[in-house]
Design a protein around this motif. Structure first.
Motif, PDB file in Angstrom:
ATOM      1  N   CYS A 171      39.979   2.674   7.258  1.00 55.65           N
ATOM      2  CA  CYS A 171      39.966   1.354   6.644  1.00 55.65           C
ATOM      3  C   CYS A 171      39.247   1.419   5.306  1.00 55.65           C
ATOM      4  CB  CYS A 171      39.276   0.338   7.564  1.00 55.65           C
ATOM      5  SG  CYS A 171      37.526   0.704   7.857  1.00 55.65           S
ATOM      6  N   THR A 172      39.267   0.335   4.577  1.00 52.58           N
ATOM      7  CA  THR A 172      38.482   0.239   3.355  1.00 52.58           C
ATOM      8  C   THR A 172      37.084  -0.254   3.715  1.00 52.58           C
ATOM      9  OG1 THR A 172      39.076  -2.062   2.922  1.00 52.58           O
ATOM     10  CG2 THR A 172      40.567  -0.366   2.073  1.00 52.58           C
ATOM     11  N   ALA A 173      36.184  -0.162   2.765  1.00 53.33           N
ATOM     12  CA  ALA A 173      34.815  -0.638   2.997  1.00 53.33           C
ATOM     13  C   ALA A 173      34.811  -2.127   3.316  1.00 53.33           C
ATOM     14  CB  ALA A 173      33.949  -0.349   1.776  1.00 53.33           C
ATOM     15  N   ASP A 174      35.641  -2.890   2.639  1.00 51.16           N
ATOM     16  CA  ASP A 174      35.686  -4.332   2.864  1.00 51.16           C
ATOM     17  C   ASP A 174      36.245  -4.685   4.243  1.00 51.16           C
ATOM     18  OD1 ASP A 174      34.625  -4.807   0.374  1.00 51.16           O
ATOM     19  OD2 ASP A 174      36.577  -5.082  -0.594  1.00 51.16           O
ATOM     20  N   GLU A 175      37.066  -3.810   4.787  1.00 48.71           N
ATOM     21  CA  GLU A 175      37.685  -4.083   6.093  1.00 48.71           C
ATOM     22  C   GLU A 175      36.815  -3.637   7.268  1.00 48.71           C
ATOM     23  OE1 GLU A 175      42.376  -3.444   4.749  1.00 48.71           O
ATOM     24  OE2 GLU A 175      41.184  -1.756   5.503  1.00 48.71           O
ATOM     25  N   LEU A 176      35.819  -2.817   7.001  1.00 49.26           N
ATOM     26  CA  LEU A 176      35.088  -2.137   8.072  1.00 49.26           C
ATOM     27  C   LEU A 176      34.489  -3.097   9.099  1.00 49.26           C
ATOM     28  CD1 LEU A 176      34.004   0.476   9.292  1.00 49.26           C
ATOM     29  CD2 LEU A 176      32.048   0.316   7.737  1.00 49.26           C
ATOM     30  N   ALA A 177      33.794  -4.128   8.646  1.00 50.55           N
ATOM     31  CA  ALA A 177      33.117  -5.032   9.583  1.00 50.55           C
ATOM     32  C   ALA A 177      34.097  -5.695  10.543  1.00 50.55           C
ATOM     33  CB  ALA A 177      32.334  -6.090   8.809  1.00 50.55           C
ATOM     34  N   ASN A 178      35.297  -5.996  10.080  1.00 49.95           N
ATOM     35  CA  ASN A 178      36.293  -6.644  10.937  1.00 49.95           C
ATOM     36  C   ASN A 178      37.066  -5.656  11.799  1.00 49.95           C
ATOM     37  OD1 ASN A 178      35.753  -9.298  10.075  1.00 49.95           O
ATOM     38  ND2 ASN A 178      37.069  -9.035   8.269  1.00 49.95           N
ATOM     39  N   GLU A 179      37.238  -4.425  11.317  1.00 48.21           N
ATOM     40  CA  GLU A 179      38.069  -3.450  12.014  1.00 48.21           C
ATOM     41  C   GLU A 179      37.306  -2.625  13.057  1.00 48.21           C
ATOM     42  OE1 GLU A 179      41.344  -3.023  11.764  1.00 48.21           O
ATOM     43  OE2 GLU A 179      41.486  -4.703  10.355  1.00 48.21           O
ATOM     44  N   TYR A 180      36.012  -2.461  12.878  1.00 48.94           N
ATOM     45  CA  TYR A 180      35.245  -1.624  13.815  1.00 48.94           C
ATOM     46  C   TYR A 180      35.223  -2.259  15.204  1.00 48.94           C
ATOM     47  CZ  TYR A 180      31.572   0.923  16.156  1.00 48.94           C
ATOM     48  OH  TYR A 180      30.871   1.668  17.069  1.00 48.94           O
ATOM     49  N   ARG A 181      35.377  -1.418  16.231  1.00 46.20           N
ATOM     50  CA  ARG A 181      35.316  -1.850  17.624  1.00 46.20           C
ATOM     51  C   ARG A 181      34.357  -0.953  18.387  1.00 46.20           C
ATOM     52  NH1 ARG A 181      37.222  -5.341  15.367  1.00 46.20           N
ATOM     53  NH2 ARG A 181      39.167  -6.515  15.706  1.00 46.20           N
ATOM     54  N   GLU A 182      33.713  -1.496  19.385  1.00 48.47           N
ATOM     55  CA  GLU A 182      32.765  -0.741  20.205  1.00 48.47           C
ATOM     56  C   GLU A 182      33.415   0.514  20.772  1.00 48.47           C
ATOM     57  OE1 GLU A 182      30.045  -1.334  24.259  1.00 48.47           O
ATOM     58  OE2 GLU A 182      31.137  -3.031  23.382  1.00 48.47           O
ATOM     59  N   GLY A 183      32.707   1.620  20.703  1.00 50.50           N
ATOM     60  CA  GLY A 183      33.196   2.873  21.272  1.00 50.50           C
ATOM     61  C   GLY A 183      33.875   3.787  20.280  1.00 50.50           C
ATOM     62  N   ILE A 184      34.175   3.318  19.080  1.00 44.56           N
ATOM     63  CA  ILE A 184      34.796   4.170  18.058  1.00 44.56           C
ATOM     64  C   ILE A 184      33.809   5.258  17.644  1.00 44.56           C
ATOM     65  CG2 ILE A 184      35.558   4.225  15.648  1.00 44.56           C
ATOM     66  CD1 ILE A 184      36.942   1.560  16.101  1.00 44.56           C
ATOM     67  N   ARG A 185      34.312   6.502  17.614  1.00 43.71           N
ATOM     68  CA  ARG A 185      33.442   7.644  17.354  1.00 43.71           C
ATOM     69  C   ARG A 185      33.664   8.279  15.976  1.00 43.71           C
ATOM     70  NH1 ARG A 185      31.498  10.195  21.955  1.00 43.71           N
ATOM     71  NH2 ARG A 185      30.313  11.411  20.422  1.00 43.71           N
ATOM     72  N   SER A 186      34.730   7.924  15.298  1.00 46.77           N
ATOM     73  CA  SER A 186      34.979   8.516  13.974  1.00 46.77           C
ATOM     74  C   SER A 186      35.659   7.496  13.080  1.00 46.77           C
ATOM     75  CB  SER A 186      35.836   9.780  14.093  1.00 46.77           C
ATOM     76  OG  SER A 186      37.072   9.504  14.728  1.00 46.77           O
ATOM     77  N   VAL A 187      35.175   7.418  11.853  1.00 48.15           N
ATOM     78  CA  VAL A 187      35.674   6.426  10.896  1.00 48.15           C
ATOM     79  C   VAL A 187      35.876   7.098   9.542  1.00 48.15           C
ATOM     80  CG1 VAL A 187      35.189   4.243   9.717  1.00 48.15           C
ATOM     81  CG2 VAL A 187      34.413   4.583  12.083  1.00 48.15           C
TER      82      VAL A 187
END
Length: 357
Positions: free
Chosen positions: A36-52
């Motif tokens: 994702c982009t930096a601006d999208e990160l807060a909305n796209e992140y979900r619990e348990g994600i291990r790599s971004v």
């Protein structure tokens, strides 16, 4: 946004009610779970994600501890309750390669913390980290260079820590110096040196650690972090022929109270621990520069003829009849972390030698 903003944000987004995941920055990563982009990160992140993978910024690996993050494993021990006060939290100890600082580092590691040993003696810091990692069988310690009197050095230290693990949960501003002497004889150079390390050094460390903590708190508004300066009983009462030291420590209490009132809006608590004398450490016992030698030479202890006389004099002033040890100080530090409803305090750990009133 850059790595220095994204990594602590990810720690905040992965907040589990006590701490965030360890976040390791990479230039890039293959097959990330989230792109994702930096601006999208807060909305796209979900619990348990291990790599971004954040476009135009870089990659980030997440885990319960450093080894889990870089290896993609889930082997780290999970501890809750009182046993988990600092477990897998990121702690920084300045002046951590020797003396009181080394003792605090060892105690934090024993309680499961991930510790950055920050010191001008970077070789000693890295050697201690290597030894501790071998003992623990996991990557729990890192050595990092810092001169707390130099703003760029402090800034660089914090940036290195953030790139390595994503943020800071507990910053222990321990680096300190003492030069004893009469106000009639002390040089301005010596007075300024003590002030620069003990007072200005604490200011610089807080200046650069606190914005990282602020970012970590933003996603939930519930992420508590801590800044603790290791002061002295000389922050609570004056010290004869030791004015530069006592003055710098008194001043640091003023900074603690002021920073605490400001940073409470970020859930960053700021406290100080005021230890009694660590007689067995190099500050007191170094045969060339230790306080026993300094106090003997300056005549601070009336009638003292030997180093043993000076030590006996100071031990006799402690109701508990012993000096303060690193474990005593670390317990007080951990109290300030565990106690969420306290900030701006000076906690005496003096064996009853100094009592608040």
């Amino acid at each position: 946004m850059n790595t220095q903003e994204i990594a602590p944000l990810l720690r905040g987004l992965s907040f589990d009610g006590e701490k965030g995941a360890i976040v390791v920055a990479r230039e890039t990563i293959e097959n990330p779970e989230l792109t994702c982009t930096a601006d999208e990160l807060a909305n796209e992140y979900r619990e348990g994600i291990r790599s971004v993978l954040v476009k135009d910024v870089g990659g980030f690996l997440l885990g319960e501890d450093y080894d889990d993050a870089v290896n993609g494993t889930s082997d780290a021990a999970k501890v809750t309750g009182r046993a988990g006060v600092v477990h897998n939290k990121v702690c920084v100890v300045t002046g951590g390669a020797q003396g009181f600082g080394e003792g605090i580092v060892r105690e934090l590691i024993a309680n499961g913390a991930i510790v950055f040993i920050a010191d001008m003696n970077v070789d000693g810091a890295k050697a201690l980290a290597t030894s501790l990692n071998e003992e623990q069988g996991r990557t729990k310690a890192f050595g990092v260079a810092v001169n707390v009197m130099d703003e760029e050095s402090v800034k660089g230290m914090v940036e290195e820590i953030v790139a390595t693990v994503g943020g800071i949960d507990l910053f222990v501003s321990n680096a300190g110096v003492l030069k004893a002497g009469s106000v009639k004889e002390m040089t301005l150079k010596d007075f300024e040196f003590v002030t620069d390390v003990n007072y200005i050094g604490f200011f610089l460390c807080t200046k650069y650690a606190s914005p990282v903590m602020e970012i970590m708190n933003k996603p939930s508004g519930k992420y508590y972090t801590d800044i603790v300066t290791i002061s002295s009983k000389s922050a609570l009462e004056g010290s004869n022929k030791n004015g530069a030291y006592a003055g710098s420590k008194f001043g640091s209490v003023g900074l603690v109270q002021s920073f605490a009132k400001e940073l409470v809006t970020d859930n960053t608590k700021v406290n100080t621990v005021c230890p009694g004398n660590f007689f067995d450490g190099p500050l007191w016992s170094d045969p060339d520069r230790g306080l026993f030698v300094q106090y003997l030479n300056t005549g601070k202890v009336p009638g003292a003829k030997t180093l043993a006389d000076v030590k006996a004099f100071y031990e006799g002033q402690v109701p508990m009849n012993r000096g303060c040890d690193p474990v005593d100080v670390t317990r007080a530090v951990m109290y300030t972390v565990e106690q969420k409803y306290e900030t701006g305090q000076a906690v005496p750990v003096t064996g009853g030698q100094v009592m608040l009133n």
